[in-house]
Design a protein around this motif. Structure first.
Motif, PDB file in Angstrom:
ATOM      1  N   THR A  38       0.865  -1.198  -0.168  1.00 35.59           N
ATOM      2  CA  THR A  38      -0.025  -0.035   0.022  1.00 35.59           C
ATOM      3  C   THR A  38       0.911   1.491   0.121  1.00 35.59           C
ATOM      4  N   VAL A  42       0.951   4.320  -2.752  1.00 34.44           N
ATOM      5  CA  VAL A  42       0.801   5.485  -2.265  1.00 34.44           C
ATOM      6  C   VAL A  42       1.964   6.592  -3.006  1.00 34.44           C
ATOM      7  N   ASN A 171      -5.367  17.416  -3.801  1.00 30.89           N
ATOM      8  CA  ASN A 171      -5.466  15.915  -3.716  1.00 30.89           C
ATOM      9  C   ASN A 171      -4.383  15.574  -3.189  1.00 30.89           C
ATOM     10  N   ASP A 174      -4.667  15.324   0.508  1.00 32.68           N
ATOM     11  CA  ASP A 174      -5.932  14.399   0.951  1.00 32.68           C
ATOM     12  C   ASP A 174      -5.326  12.981   0.986  1.00 32.68           C
ATOM     13  N   VAL A 175      -4.404  12.643  -0.056  1.00 34.38           N
ATOM     14  CA  VAL A 175      -3.706  11.376  -0.192  1.00 34.38           C
ATOM     15  C   VAL A 175      -2.691  11.220   1.003  1.00 34.38           C
ATOM     16  N   LYS A 177      -2.529  12.785   3.996  1.00 32.86           N
ATOM     17  CA  LYS A 177      -3.328  12.664   5.177  1.00 32.86           C
ATOM     18  C   LYS A 177      -3.982  11.507   5.468  1.00 32.86           C
ATOM     19  N   LYS A 178      -4.445  10.677   4.370  1.00 34.51           N
ATOM     20  CA  LYS A 178      -5.113   9.374   4.428  1.00 34.51           C
ATOM     21  C   LYS A 178      -3.928   8.333   4.578  1.00 34.51           C
ATOM     22  N   HIS A 179      -2.867   8.699   3.994  1.00 35.37           N
ATOM     23  CA  HIS A 179      -1.910   7.430   4.175  1.00 35.37           C
ATOM     24  C   HIS A 179      -1.043   7.640   5.812  1.00 35.37           C
ATOM     25  N   LEU A 181      -2.761   8.367   8.470  1.00 29.45           N
ATOM     26  CA  LEU A 181      -3.594   7.650   9.200  1.00 29.45           C
ATOM     27  C   LEU A 181      -3.292   6.262   9.126  1.00 29.45           C
ATOM     28  N   PHE A 182      -3.256   5.683   7.916  1.00 27.49           N
ATOM     29  CA  PHE A 182      -2.963   4.316   7.544  1.00 27.49           C
ATOM     30  C   PHE A 182      -1.558   3.930   8.273  1.00 27.49           C
ATOM     31  N   ARG A 185      -2.155   3.875  12.060  1.00 29.90           N
ATOM     32  CA  ARG A 185      -3.138   2.788  12.737  1.00 29.90           C
ATOM     33  C   ARG A 185      -2.846   1.429  12.453  1.00 29.90           C
TER      34      ARG A 185
END
Length: 314
Positions: A38, A42, A171, A174-175, A177-179, A181-182, A185
């Protein structure tokens, strides 16, 4: 990318290296393998967005410049019959209105260049029948009008290009920030579970998760891209406009201007590879380029023209 985004992108790249260096071990734990996969996905996504972000305004500028040149050339050349007619009549006012050079139109501000060409078209078109003996044709008028319309259509797109660039920036954010968090967590949790079984791997991974703030000093690569000639010439090689310049394995991308120049900025001290590509040329990469904090390094790339494929037998 802005400097903060690049710092996080660089961290993702460091995490990817940990995955590559420990691939055999990671492959024994499917979800751990999925996590590193993943991360690689990204990185590829962000590289693509960064390239589009850098290219969008550059591409519009190149298109606009080319269309302005075509319009200016048609406006001056196809006004020749009108100038000859005005000179024969002794009408200096019409002659001067049609005697605006290609270079002057090209140097005029973007929003004012088309009205100049349009006025030249209007004068010629209004006297089209009279100008036939002087060599004016309907095809000339049609080409000139089409070039004006093409140029006029793209001039407002510069503002749209800025909006597109801002969209790409959002964009990218956003990518990232999401990554982040991935990683926090999921991948971090999977890695820490290996603290007893593989402490060196865990320690290396934790170090890779450090986000290094952008440098305060400008560390810059100045790039010149030229076309490589097959045989020596006395004149200077031609610059390549619109060539893509990228620091390999980073998100730093730029495109050359009309003089073949561009810059890549804000690097950490280290050793880098720079790749230059252009649609009609063979890519060239320079490796093991060392640069210090605050240093400016000048590099020149010579790109050979692509060799056309041999003709196929009938």
């Amino acid at each position: 990318m802005n400097s903060q985004q690049e710092a996080r992108f660089n961290m993702f790249g460091t995490v990817a290296k940990v995955g590559t260096d420990n691939s055999t071990f990671i492959a024994t734990i499917p979800e751990l393998q999925n996590g590193f996969n993943t991360n690689q996905t990204v990185i590829a996504t962000l590289s693509g967005l960064a390239s589009l972000q850098a290219q969008v305004i550059n591409g519009i500028a190149i298109d606009k410049k080319d269309l302005k040149k075509v319009m200016a050339t048609f406006a001056f050349n196809y006004s020749g019959p009108g100038r000859a007619w005005a000179a024969k009549l002794g009408n200096d006012e019409i002659f001067q209105a049609l005697n605006i050079s290609i270079s002057k139109i090209r140097e005029t501000l973007d929003g004012l260049a088309a009205p100049i060409a349009q006025n030249m078209y209007n004068i010629s078109n209004a006297n089209a029948a009279t100008l036939i003996p002087f060599g004016l044709t309907a095809a000339m008028l049609g080409e000139l009008l089409a070039s004006i319309n093409d140029y006029t259509a793209i001039v407002p797109l510069t503002g749209g290009a800025i909006n597109n660039r801002q969209t790409y920036t959002q964009n990218i954010d956003d990518v990232i920030k999401k990554h982040l968090l991935f990683l926090e967590r999921q991948l971090d949790s999977l890695v820490v579970a290996q603290s007893n079984a593989n402490p060196d791997f865990v320690s290396t991974y934790k170090n890779s998760r450090e986000i290094i703030d952008p440098p305060k000093h400008s560390t810059t690569f100045k790039i010149l891209v030229l076309e490589q000639t097959a045989t020596p010439r006395t004149t200077q090689p031609a610059p390549i406009e619109g060539a893509k310049v990228q620091a390999v394995n980073t998100a730093k991308v730029a495109f050359t201007d009309a003089s073949g120049n561009t810059e890549l900025k804000e690097f950490r001290k280290g050793i880098y590879s720079i790749l230059v590509t252009s649609p009609n040329h063979t890519p060239v990469q320079q490796d093991n380029i060392s640069i210090g904090l605050g240093q400016t390094k000048t590099l020149t790339f010579s790109l050979p023209l692509l060799t056309p494929p041999p003709p196929q037998p009938a």
